[in-house]
Write a protein that holds these residues in place. Structure first.
Motif, PDB file in Angstrom:
ATOM      1  N   ALA A  26       0.834  -1.203   0.000  1.00 49.77           N
ATOM      2  CA  ALA A  26       0.000   0.000   0.000  1.00 49.77           C
ATOM      3  C   ALA A  26       0.862   1.244   0.000  1.00 49.77           C
ATOM      4  O   ALA A  26       0.628   2.180  -0.773  1.00 49.77           O
ATOM      5  N   VAL A  27       1.893   1.257   0.832  1.00 51.67           N
ATOM      6  CA  VAL A  27       2.710   2.464   0.961  1.00 51.67           C
ATOM      7  C   VAL A  27       3.594   2.661  -0.271  1.00 51.67           C
ATOM      8  O   VAL A  27       3.684   3.753  -0.814  1.00 51.67           O
ATOM      9  N   CYS A  28       4.240   1.592  -0.705  1.00 54.74           N
ATOM     10  CA  CYS A  28       5.236   1.740  -1.768  1.00 54.74           C
ATOM     11  C   CYS A  28       4.662   1.596  -3.170  1.00 54.74           C
ATOM     12  O   CYS A  28       5.313   1.971  -4.128  1.00 54.74           O
ATOM     13  N   LEU A  30       0.685   1.196  -3.989  1.00 47.86           N
ATOM     14  CA  LEU A  30      -0.682   1.672  -4.209  1.00 47.86           C
ATOM     15  C   LEU A  30      -0.785   3.196  -4.156  1.00 47.86           C
ATOM     16  O   LEU A  30      -1.408   3.814  -5.020  1.00 47.86           O
ATOM     17  N   VAL A  31      -0.138   3.800  -3.166  1.00 53.37           N
ATOM     18  CA  VAL A  31      -0.186   5.260  -3.037  1.00 53.37           C
ATOM     19  C   VAL A  31       0.432   5.938  -4.259  1.00 53.37           C
ATOM     20  O   VAL A  31      -0.202   6.793  -4.876  1.00 53.37           O
ATOM     21  N   PRO A  32       1.660   5.536  -4.664  1.00 51.15           N
ATOM     22  CA  PRO A  32       2.226   6.134  -5.881  1.00 51.15           C
ATOM     23  C   PRO A  32       1.339   5.904  -7.104  1.00 51.15           C
ATOM     24  O   PRO A  32       1.210   6.775  -7.961  1.00 51.15           O
ATOM     25  N   PHE A  34      -1.973   5.613  -7.259  1.00 55.85           N
ATOM     26  CA  PHE A  34      -3.106   6.546  -7.286  1.00 55.85           C
ATOM     27  C   PHE A  34      -2.639   7.977  -7.493  1.00 55.85           C
ATOM     28  O   PHE A  34      -3.286   8.750  -8.185  1.00 55.85           O
ATOM     29  N   SER A  35      -1.494   8.335  -6.910  1.00 58.19           N
ATOM     30  CA  SER A  35      -1.029   9.712  -7.092  1.00 58.19           C
ATOM     31  C   SER A  35      -0.664   9.953  -8.552  1.00 58.19           C
ATOM     32  O   SER A  35      -0.841  11.054  -9.059  1.00 58.19           O
TER      33      SER A  35
END
Lengths: 317, 481
Positions: A26-28, A30-32, A34-35
């Motif tokens: 999620a951190v490495c 999924l977040v990138p 979506f961003s």
């Protein structure tokens, strides 16, 4: 106590063990991810004097720009998509065919090849070499003063042939490197697939007097379809991300008249250079994502249906 | 219960493992340090000293560079390390520069070189990342100074990542060439660094080919016959008739034109192709069409192969660093042609490259950085050694002029010609103007994209369109036609 024992759920431990992966994912990732989608709707870039412009919301402007024809009337994005797919097909078709032949030879009961481990290692070897090292090697081989041209000029007596100033020579070399790097990997996968087929089917067919041609087309190939689909889909995803080989072969220029410019090379121009254009690169990434998804579904539909039929037949037997 | 503890331990271990993995990739991408072990050991040593009252400087000197050139000079003439020279009879001799200032100042200091190639802007990219992380980095991980080239020095001097060197006690000496000071100054005139070399570029020609084509190999006579572009073109035709190439790369003359532009690459945010660049385009198209030159880049293998004795190329262009550092093939013992070269002014005066030492804001070694800057500009021992041993043209006009007038001084590679004497004259004419932050990649890629047109694969307009696309993708703030 007794009650507690009853409610022990081992599934819980399964979930606990996979938490670390999902947190990191999620951190490495999924977040990138979506961003990236988010930034594609913004005007957002850095400049050479260390300024950052934006993010300013511009809606679909980045996508519209992407599909706007240039001065000569061509849409670059489609051109780069075409280059990528073309070079992939040029490498992947011989790759799968060649791997299929090799896999059949290695698994053939009648042939019983000795030293299989050795051959398997050798054909897998190119995959262990870095793509960039491979590209540098071929770049040197085919350079105007390289060994290939030395032999050529000795035979013809003329000027060296400039491989990298020729559209099809450049594309073919790139496709060939990709083929060379990946056919070993594909062979191993297909061999595993063939060895997974029930041996009794082959025995039965040979008792019934089937020729090897019949065995191949009626037994091996149909039962191998799921593996071939897997090989094609993974190769397609890898192929759409083709970057290192053409980047090094063309020194980042994209070949003659941009005919070897791939989608990810284009992405690299926007985000991997001295300045970063997060907005435009985001839009391009989204495009690559969608194209990859659509093509994977297409491969799956075309080849997947037939394997489904066979499975149904097998189940009905 | 045991199982539960074991599970908890395993879970935390795996979390730590993944997080640590994540972490290490982050640090390595933002602040690449080559010798991490050195760093950690020295930080431990220096910790108690930091607590003390005396103002100790850091024990690690981090230097960013794009090649090994300055590193070599630094190690020999500043750090005072031993090096080997091969004598003519093939034996090796160890040499050491006893007057190296660093023997004192660098005691107990680890020197850390972080080298990335400049092609395609890789060096700038890595350097920018390190500079942007500078304020948060540990003292020993901070960039102390870095090197920059004429093509992109403005970007750094006009930023806050470099500091006014007068604050660390470096003043501009009269012996420094004016353009080197101009180049290192920001918009307000604050000087942010120094150059250790002055780079007037000359026409480097093969003596034997010049004799065959022009009937002379004397620099003054050759200059008379190659003094203008019209003469140069005429000689190119003569050379072709005799089976020679005039230059070995179609980009060879690009610097000569691009240094003499009357407007910058980018004007008011719009891409601008100067008349001089247009002239080069016309020349390169003709030269490739008539086979006066080869379709290879300035750094290409095909061009470099022309430097061997069997090469058929008459002219190369470059400053002192070019023939010392980049003409290895010509110096090759067996296949080279050492001594068969000479330099002269050529059709147009210009300069190429040059390395500036810029002090990074936030350095924990200001005294050492200042001392290095002084060593390579005003220290006459160091500058003399650079000329004598390395055939450099230094940024110290006093030392240069001493060698220029010395009748005994000559460069064996150039058949004994005193190249310093020529460069002293050329240095007077160097101008540093019409420069922008964008120059490096625009000057690198413009010829590359035009090559498709020169080779008649596409039209000039199509080639220009491809170049414009490159500009749009790379510099979002630059408008193209």
């Amino acid at each position: 106590m007794g009650k507690k024992h009853k409610s022990i759920s081992y599934a819980k431990w399964g979930y606990i063990f996979i938490i670390p992966f999902f947190v990191v994912y999620a951190v490495c990732t999924l977040v990138p991810l979506f961003s990236t989608f988010l930034y594609s709707f913004f005007d957002y870039y850095t400049t050479m004097d260390f300024r950052t412009i934006g993010p300013n919301f511009v809606g679909l402007q980045n996508y519209i720009d992407m599909f706007t024809p240039d001065r000569t009337g061509a849409i670059d994005l489609l051109n780069y998509t075409g280059n990528t797919l073309l070079m992939w097909v040029m490498g992947a078709v011989p790759q799968v065919l060649f791997a299929l032949v090799l896999a059949l030879i290695f698994t053939g009961i009648r042939l019983r090849i000795k030293g299989q481990g050795f051959f398997k290692t050798v054909i897998y070897m190119p995959n262990l070499i870095m793509a960039s090292a491979f590209s540098m090697l071929f770049f040197t081989l085919f350079s105007p003063v390289g060994p290939v041209n030395q032999v050529l000029t000795q035979i013809t007596g003329g000027d060296p042939f400039l491989f990298f100033s020729d559209i099809w020579a450049t594309r073919s070399i790139i496709a060939f490197i990709n083929f060379l790097m990946w056919f070993g990997n594909t062979t191993i996968l297909l061999m595993a697939g063939i060895m997974g087929i029930d041996q009794s089917l082959f025995e039965a067919s040979s008792i019934d007097g089937a020729t090897s041609k019949q065995t191949f087309f009626k037994i091996t190939l149909p039962l191998l379809i799921p593996i071939i689909v897997y090989v094609l889909v993974t190769a397609l995803i890898g192929g759409l991300q083709m970057y290192d080989v053409p980047q090094i072969m063309t020194n980042g220029k994209g070949g003659v008249d941009m005919t070897a410019q791939t989608l990810v090379m284009q992405l690299n121009r926007m985000i991997g250079g001295v300045t970063k254009n997060y907005g435009k690169a985001g839009a391009l990434s989204a495009y690559i994502f969608i194209v990859t998804g659509l093509l994977s579904i297409l491969v799956f539909k075309v080849t997947g249906n037939s394997s489904g039929k066979k499975k149904a037949k097998k189940g009905g037997k | 219960m045991k199982k539960r503890i074991l599970a908890a331990v395993l879970a935390t271990a795996s979390i730590l493992g993944t997080v640590a993995g994540c972490d290490s990739t982050n640090t390595s991408s933002t602040a690449p340090t080559e010798s991490k072990d050195n760093n950690s050991s020295t930080t431990e040593e220096s910790k108690p000293e930091d607590g003390g009252e005396t103002k100790e400087e850091g024990k690690v000197l981090n230097i960013y560079a794009w090649n090994e050139e300055f590193k070599g000079f630094f190690e020999k003439y500043y750090q005072g390390l031993e090096w080997e020279v091969e004598l003519e009879d093939g034996t090796k001799e160890k040499k050491k520069f006893d007057k190296a200032p660093g023997l004192e100042t660098l005691k107990g200091v680890t020197v850390n070189w972080i080298i990335n190639p400049s092609d395609g802007g890789v060096y700038q990219q890595k350097l920018d990342a390190a500079l942007q992380a500078q304020s948060g980095a540990a003292a020993d991980d901070k960039v102390d100074f870095f090197l920059a080239e004429a093509d992109y020095i403005l970007k750094y001097t006009n930023s806050d990542f470099t500091m006014d060197v007068s604050t660390i006690g470096v003043t501009t000496a009269d012996t420094q060439y004016n353009y080197t000071v101009q180049a290192a100054s920001d918009a307000d005139g604050k000087v942010k660094g120094v150059s250790f070399q002055c780079c007037p570029s000359a026409l480097i020609y093969r003596r034997s080919i010049a004799k065959d084509v022009l009937g002379t190999d004397d620099p003054a006579e050759v200059q008379k016959k190659l003094g203008t572009w019209a003469d140069f073109d005429a000689v190119a035709a003569q050379a072709k008739e005799k089976g020679y190439y005039m230059t070995a790369s179609y980009v060879e003359t690009f610097r000569t034109f691009s240094n003499n532009v009357s407007s910058a690459w980018v004007v008011n945010g719009e891409l601008n192709i100067d008349k001089a660049i247009e002239d080069w385009t016309t020349q390169a198209a003709t030269y490739l069409d008539k086979e006066y030159t080869l379709p290879d880049g300035v750094w290409g293998d095909q061009k470099n192969a022309q430097m061997f004795a069997e090469g058929k190329t008459m002219c190369f262009f470059g400053p002192a660093w070019y023939y010392n550092f980049c003409m290895g093939n010509a110096m090759d013992k067996e296949k080279g042609c050492y001594g068969d070269w000479a330099v002269t002014t050529g059709p147009q005066e210009h300069f190429w490259g040059g390395t500036w030492i810029l002090a990074a804001t936030g350095t924990d070694n200001p005294t050492i950085v200042a001392d290095i800057m002084k060593a390579f500009t005003v220290n006459e021992d160091v500058c003399s050694a650079l000329i004598e041993n390395e055939a450099q043209f230094t940024n110290n006009s006093k030392v240069n002029e001493k060698y220029a007038t010395d009748p005994k001084f000559g460069n064996a590679f150039l058949g004994g010609q005193n190249d310093v004497a020529l460069f002293v004259e050329l240095a007077k004419g160097i101008k540093f103007e019409h420069k922008t932050n964008y120059d490096q990649l625009l000057s690198e890629k413009y010829p590359e994209y035009m090559l498709d047109y020169f080779q008649k694969k596409i039209t000039k307009d199509e080639a220009l369109a491809n170049f414009y696309k490159f500009v749009n993708d790379t510099y979002a703030d630059v408008k193209t036609p």
